[in-house]
Design a protein around this motif. Structure first.
Motif, PDB file in Angstrom:
ATOM      1  N   THR A 179       0.853  -1.176   0.000  1.00 19.72           N
ATOM      2  CA  THR A 179       0.000   0.000   0.000  1.00 19.72           C
ATOM      3  C   THR A 179       0.893   1.231   0.000  1.00 19.72           C
ATOM      4  OG1 THR A 179      -1.656  -1.183   1.282  1.00 19.72           O
ATOM      5  CG2 THR A 179      -1.835   1.196   1.222  1.00 19.72           C
ATOM      6  N   MET A 180       0.733   2.075  -1.002  1.00 19.95           N
ATOM      7  CA  MET A 180       1.581   3.248  -1.181  1.00 19.95           C
ATOM      8  C   MET A 180       0.801   4.507  -0.857  1.00 19.95           C
ATOM      9  SD  MET A 180       4.680   4.078  -2.411  1.00 19.95           S
ATOM     10  CE  MET A 180       5.103   2.812  -3.568  1.00 19.95           C
ATOM     11  N   PHE A 181       1.480   5.450  -0.212  1.00 17.46           N
ATOM     12  CA  PHE A 181       0.883   6.740   0.100  1.00 17.46           C
ATOM     13  C   PHE A 181       1.778   7.831  -0.490  1.00 17.46           C
ATOM     14  CE2 PHE A 181       0.356  10.510   2.751  1.00 17.46           C
ATOM     15  CZ  PHE A 181      -1.023  10.665   2.696  1.00 17.46           C
ATOM     16  N   THR A 182       1.199   8.749  -1.247  1.00 20.02           N
ATOM     17  CA  THR A 182       1.954   9.853  -1.839  1.00 20.02           C
ATOM     18  C   THR A 182       1.941  11.041  -0.892  1.00 20.02           C
ATOM     19  OG1 THR A 182       1.383   9.117  -4.061  1.00 20.02           O
ATOM     20  CG2 THR A 182       2.157  11.379  -3.831  1.00 20.02           C
ATOM     21  N   LEU A 183       3.131  11.509  -0.571  1.00 23.92           N
ATOM     22  CA  LEU A 183       3.289  12.615   0.373  1.00 23.92           C
ATOM     23  C   LEU A 183       2.988  13.947  -0.285  1.00 23.92           C
ATOM     24  CD1 LEU A 183       6.512  11.210   1.973  1.00 23.92           C
ATOM     25  CD2 LEU A 183       4.296  11.453   3.100  1.00 23.92           C
ATOM     26  N   PRO A 184       2.681  14.972   0.520  1.00 24.96           N
ATOM     27  CA  PRO A 184       2.384  16.287  -0.043  1.00 24.96           C
ATOM     28  C   PRO A 184       3.632  16.956  -0.626  1.00 24.96           C
ATOM     29  CG  PRO A 184       2.331  16.366   2.352  1.00 24.96           C
ATOM     30  CD  PRO A 184       2.525  14.932   1.968  1.00 24.96           C
ATOM     31  N   ALA A 185       3.441  18.099  -1.263  1.00 25.57           N
ATOM     32  CA  ALA A 185       4.502  18.787  -2.004  1.00 25.57           C
ATOM     33  C   ALA A 185       5.574  19.405  -1.117  1.00 25.57           C
ATOM     34  CB  ALA A 185       3.890  19.872  -2.889  1.00 25.57           C
ATOM     35  N   GLN A 186       5.293  19.587   0.163  1.00 25.17           N
ATOM     36  CA  GLN A 186       6.231  20.311   1.020  1.00 25.17           C
ATOM     37  C   GLN A 186       6.489  19.550   2.319  1.00 25.17           C
ATOM     38  OE1 GLN A 186       5.062  24.372   1.678  1.00 25.17           O
ATOM     39  NE2 GLN A 186       6.457  24.637   3.370  1.00 25.17           N
ATOM     40  N   ILE A 187       7.777  19.361   2.635  1.00 24.23           N
ATOM     41  CA  ILE A 187       8.181  18.828   3.943  1.00 24.23           C
ATOM     42  C   ILE A 187       9.267  19.756   4.459  1.00 24.23           C
ATOM     43  CG2 ILE A 187       8.994  16.855   5.269  1.00 24.23           C
ATOM     44  CD1 ILE A 187       8.227  15.052   2.925  1.00 24.23           C
ATOM     45  N   THR A 188       8.840  20.792   5.159  1.00 31.29           N
ATOM     46  CA  THR A 188       9.758  21.790   5.714  1.00 31.29           C
ATOM     47  C   THR A 188       9.472  21.945   7.200  1.00 31.29           C
ATOM     48  OG1 THR A 188       8.244  23.612   5.257  1.00 31.29           O
ATOM     49  CG2 THR A 188       9.838  23.058   3.516  1.00 31.29           C
ATOM     50  N   CYS A 189      10.278  22.743   7.843  1.00 31.24           N
ATOM     51  CA  CYS A 189      10.080  22.969   9.273  1.00 31.24           C
ATOM     52  C   CYS A 189       8.646  23.437   9.562  1.00 31.24           C
ATOM     53  CB  CYS A 189      11.103  24.000   9.755  1.00 31.24           C
ATOM     54  SG  CYS A 189      11.150  24.195  11.533  1.00 31.24           S
ATOM     55  N   ALA A 190       8.112  24.242   8.680  1.00 32.32           N
ATOM     56  CA  ALA A 190       6.757  24.775   8.874  1.00 32.32           C
ATOM     57  C   ALA A 190       5.678  23.696   8.765  1.00 32.32           C
ATOM     58  CB  ALA A 190       6.479  25.887   7.861  1.00 32.32           C
ATOM     59  N   SER A 191       5.941  22.641   7.985  1.00 31.98           N
ATOM     60  CA  SER A 191       4.912  21.630   7.750  1.00 31.98           C
ATOM     61  C   SER A 191       5.265  20.255   8.327  1.00 31.98           C
ATOM     62  CB  SER A 191       4.668  21.479   6.247  1.00 31.98           C
ATOM     63  OG  SER A 191       5.828  20.965   5.608  1.00 31.98           O
ATOM     64  N   ALA A 192       6.451  20.119   8.892  1.00 29.48           N
ATOM     65  CA  ALA A 192       6.941  18.792   9.300  1.00 29.48           C
ATOM     66  C   ALA A 192       6.019  18.084  10.291  1.00 29.48           C
ATOM     67  CB  ALA A 192       8.349  18.902   9.874  1.00 29.48           C
ATOM     68  N   ARG A 193       5.517  18.788  11.248  1.00 28.46           N
ATOM     69  CA  ARG A 193       4.641  18.157  12.255  1.00 28.46           C
ATOM     70  C   ARG A 193       3.387  17.582  11.605  1.00 28.46           C
ATOM     71  NH1 ARG A 193       3.763  20.599  18.068  1.00 28.46           N
ATOM     72  NH2 ARG A 193       5.976  20.266  17.862  1.00 28.46           N
ATOM     73  N   GLN A 194       2.789  18.343  10.713  1.00 30.50           N
ATOM     74  CA  GLN A 194       1.584  17.887  10.022  1.00 30.50           C
ATOM     75  C   GLN A 194       1.909  16.712   9.088  1.00 30.50           C
ATOM     76  OE1 GLN A 194      -0.162  20.797   7.417  1.00 30.50           O
ATOM     77  NE2 GLN A 194      -2.015  19.600   7.110  1.00 30.50           N
ATOM     78  N   VAL A 195       3.002  16.804   8.335  1.00 29.81           N
ATOM     79  CA  VAL A 195       3.379  15.730   7.415  1.00 29.81           C
ATOM     80  C   VAL A 195       3.754  14.474   8.195  1.00 29.81           C
ATOM     81  CG1 VAL A 195       5.013  15.042   5.619  1.00 29.81           C
ATOM     82  CG2 VAL A 195       4.068  17.345   5.614  1.00 29.81           C
ATOM     83  N   LEU A 196       4.432  14.653   9.325  1.00 30.44           N
ATOM     84  CA  LEU A 196       4.753  13.508  10.174  1.00 30.44           C
ATOM     85  C   LEU A 196       3.478  12.772  10.567  1.00 30.44           C
ATOM     86  CD1 LEU A 196       6.600  11.752  11.975  1.00 30.44           C
ATOM     87  CD2 LEU A 196       6.314  13.505  13.750  1.00 30.44           C
ATOM     88  N   GLN A 197       2.476  13.512  11.009  1.00 30.12           N
ATOM     89  CA  GLN A 197       1.217  12.892  11.424  1.00 30.12           C
ATOM     90  C   GLN A 197       0.503  12.214  10.259  1.00 30.12           C
ATOM     91  OE1 GLN A 197       0.295  12.604  14.754  1.00 30.12           O
ATOM     92  NE2 GLN A 197      -0.967  11.057  13.763  1.00 30.12           N
ATOM     93  N   ILE A 198       0.554  12.835   9.090  1.00 25.94           N
ATOM     94  CA  ILE A 198      -0.049  12.227   7.902  1.00 25.94           C
ATOM     95  C   ILE A 198       0.588  10.867   7.635  1.00 25.94           C
ATOM     96  CG2 ILE A 198      -0.178  12.419   5.377  1.00 25.94           C
ATOM     97  CD1 ILE A 198      -0.505  15.485   5.799  1.00 25.94           C
ATOM     98  N   GLY A 199       1.917  10.819   7.697  1.00 31.14           N
ATOM     99  CA  GLY A 199       2.627   9.559   7.484  1.00 31.14           C
ATOM    100  C   GLY A 199       2.335   8.531   8.555  1.00 31.14           C
ATOM    101  N   LEU A 200       2.274   8.972   9.809  1.00 32.30           N
ATOM    102  CA  LEU A 200       1.956   8.046  10.903  1.00 32.30           C
ATOM    103  C   LEU A 200       0.554   7.469  10.739  1.00 32.30           C
ATOM    104  CD1 LEU A 200       3.459   9.976  13.957  1.00 32.30           C
ATOM    105  CD2 LEU A 200       4.408   7.943  12.812  1.00 32.30           C
ATOM    106  N   ASP A 201      -0.385   8.314  10.340  1.00 27.77           N
ATOM    107  CA  ASP A 201      -1.747   7.836  10.096  1.00 27.77           C
ATOM    108  C   ASP A 201      -1.772   6.823   8.951  1.00 27.77           C
ATOM    109  OD1 ASP A 201      -2.658   9.467  12.135  1.00 27.77           O
ATOM    110  OD2 ASP A 201      -3.399  11.031  10.789  1.00 27.77           O
ATOM    111  N   ALA A 202      -0.980   7.090   7.912  1.00 26.18           N
ATOM    112  CA  ALA A 202      -0.905   6.155   6.789  1.00 26.18           C
ATOM    113  C   ALA A 202      -0.338   4.813   7.245  1.00 26.18           C
ATOM    114  CB  ALA A 202      -0.057   6.744   5.663  1.00 26.18           C
ATOM    115  N   LEU A 203       0.693   4.850   8.079  1.00 23.66           N
ATOM    116  CA  LEU A 203       1.274   3.612   8.614  1.00 23.66           C
ATOM    117  C   LEU A 203       0.234   2.836   9.426  1.00 23.66           C
ATOM    118  CD1 LEU A 203       4.799   4.796   9.776  1.00 23.66           C
ATOM    119  CD2 LEU A 203       4.303   3.159   7.966  1.00 23.66           C
ATOM    120  N   LYS A 204      -0.487   3.541  10.273  1.00 24.25           N
ATOM    121  CA  LYS A 204      -1.520   2.884  11.080  1.00 24.25           C
ATOM    122  C   LYS A 204      -2.605   2.272  10.206  1.00 24.25           C
ATOM    123  CE  LYS A 204      -0.883   5.807  15.104  1.00 24.25           C
ATOM    124  NZ  LYS A 204      -1.426   6.927  15.880  1.00 24.25           N
ATOM    125  N   GLY A 205      -2.814   2.866   9.028  1.00 27.81           N
ATOM    126  CA  GLY A 205      -3.818   2.370   8.095  1.00 27.81           C
ATOM    127  C   GLY A 205      -3.323   1.243   7.201  1.00 27.81           C
TER     128      GLY A 205
END
Length: 91
Positions: free
Chosen positions: A2-28
Motif C-alpha cells: 500500500t503506497m501513500f503519496t506525500l504532499p509537495a512540502q516537507i519543511t520545518c513549517a509543515s513537518a509536524r503535520q506531514v509527520l502525522q499524515i505519514g503516521l496515520d498512513a502507517l496505522k492504516g
C-alpha cells in the motif's frame, strides 16, 4: 504494498503535520511512502523519515521510501544517516 503519496512540502513549517499524515498512513496499513510529489523540503524531512522508520519498527511493519528527491538524498548523506534510511529506498 500500500503506497501513500506525500504532499509537495516537507519543511520545518509543515513537518509536524506531514509527520502525522505519514503516521496515520502507517496505522492504516501503508508500507510505502512516495516522495514523487515533494517539491520543497529542508532538513526536517530527514527527521521525519527517521520518525516514520521508528514508528514502523514499533508496529513491526516494513516501510519503503520511493522516489526520494536528489536534494533529500544529499541531506541524508550530509547527516550521515544513509545506513538507516537508504536500505528502505526503492527507486
Amino acid at each position: 504494498m500500500t503506497m501513500f503519496t506525500l504532499p509537495a512540502q516537507i519543511t520545518c513549517a509543515s513537518a509536524r503535520q506531514v509527520l502525522q499524515i505519514g503516521l496515520d498512513a502507517l496505522k492504516g496499513g501503508c508500507t510505502g511512502l512516495d516522495f514523487s510529489a515533494v517539491q520543497q523540503l529542508d532538513s526536517s524531512a530527514v527527521a521525519t523519515l527517521l520518525a516514520w522508520l521508528r514508528a514502523a519498527r514499533a508496529q513491526h511493519t516494513p516501510l519503503e521510501f520511493h522516489h526520494l528527491p536528489a536534494n533529500l538524498l544529499s541531506l541524508i548523506q550530509m547527516y550521515g544517516v544513509e545506513e538507516l534510511i537508504l536500505p528502505h529506498h526503492r527507486h
